[in-house]
Write a protein that holds these residues in place. Structure first.
Motif, short mmCIF file in Angstrom:
data_model
loop_
_atom_site.label_atom_id
_atom_site.label_comp_id
_atom_site.label_asym_id
_atom_site.label_seq_id
_atom_site.Cartn_x
_atom_site.Cartn_y
_atom_site.Cartn_z
N PRO A 1 0.84 -1.21 0.00
CA PRO A 1 0.00 0.00 0.00
C PRO A 1 0.87 1.25 0.00
O PRO A 1 1.99 1.23 0.52
N THR B 1 -6.92 4.49 -6.49
CA THR B 1 -5.94 4.03 -7.46
C THR B 1 -4.80 5.03 -7.58
O THR B 1 -5.03 6.24 -7.65
N LYS C 1 -1.13 0.96 -9.19
CA LYS C 1 -1.72 0.05 -8.21
C LYS C 1 -3.06 0.60 -7.75
O LYS C 1 -3.35 1.79 -7.91
N ARG C 2 -3.89 -0.30 -7.19
CA ARG C 2 -5.17 0.13 -6.65
C ARG C 2 -5.57 -0.77 -5.49
O ARG C 2 -4.99 -1.86 -5.29
N GLN C 3 -6.56 -0.32 -4.73
CA GLN C 3 -7.08 -1.14 -3.63
C GLN C 3 -7.60 -2.47 -4.15
O GLN C 3 -8.10 -2.57 -5.27
N TRP D 1 -3.80 -4.08 -1.51
CA TRP D 1 -3.53 -3.38 -2.76
C TRP D 1 -3.02 -4.34 -3.81
O TRP D 1 -2.34 -5.32 -3.49
#
Length: 202
Positions: A39, A133, A176-178, A186
């Motif tokens: 994250p 994101t 990257k994103r959740q 992530w």
């Protein structure tokens, strides 16, 4: 143009947007996830300080069905937050380089994304379809947006503009994103549209 007229013009374009998102793309309408990612430090600290915001896990039931009603809510929330929160850096607000928080009249990019996510959850969207994101701007600066997963593709809610576009139509490089199953998790994104020299937050 009034807020009502802006929303009506955007909603009127709903059919066109759906048609465009149904056309074959060189890049898929939905992002490709290729594994876990660390994250961002701001997200880690937000979850540490607000455990109730991040300790839930979700069942991924698939992207939301993009109807005229759901599209209207997406446009409304994006415009509402963009027009009421004044952009300001974390350094100016908190005296630190990076801090994720719900905005109190002022905020930076991830604060806008957090607020939009919260408001869309309140009107019935699943948290698994609302993913903060991390991207690179064309100038190489890091930025955060909110991705809304739909059956017509992944749409981007951005504090820098009121237009809501498919991720593949933006000029950003996606990093990257959740996770769709956890706000604290992530995932790394495979963005094959261009080669980027260097990256941030990886």
């Amino acid at each position: 143009m009034t807020k009502t007229k802006i929303l009506k013009s955007c909603i009127a374009a709903f059919g066109l947007t759906l048609a465009l998102s149904g056309v074959a793309h060189a890049v898929p309408a939905s992002m490709s996830v290729i594994g876990r990612a660390n994250p961002p430090i701001g997200a880690y600290e937000f979850c540490r300080d607000n455990p109730s915001e991040c300790d839930q896990t979700y069942a991924d039931v698939g992207p939301v069905n993009l109807t005229e009603a759901s599209w209207k809510e997406i446009l409304k929330v994006n415009y509402q937050v963009n027009s009421t929160v004044v952009p300001m850096t974390d350094q100016d607000i908190y005296g630190v380089e990076e801090k994720w928080a719900y905005p109190q009249d002022v905020g930076d990019c991830e604060d806008y994304a957090l607020e939009k996510r919260k408001l869309l959850i309140q009107v019935g969207f699943s948290p698994s379809d609302l993913l903060i994101t991390v991207v690179l701007q064309p100038n190489g600066d890091g930025h955060a947006v909110l991705t809304v997963r739909t059956d017509r593709g992944d749409f981007i809610l951005d504090n820098m503009q009121n237009k809501v576009m498919l991720w593949s139509e933006t000029a950003y490089r996606y990093l990257k994103r959740q996770s769709v199953t956890s706000a604290a998790g992530w995932d790394k994104i495979q963005d094959g549209r261009a080669t980027v020299v260097g990256s941030v937050g990886q």
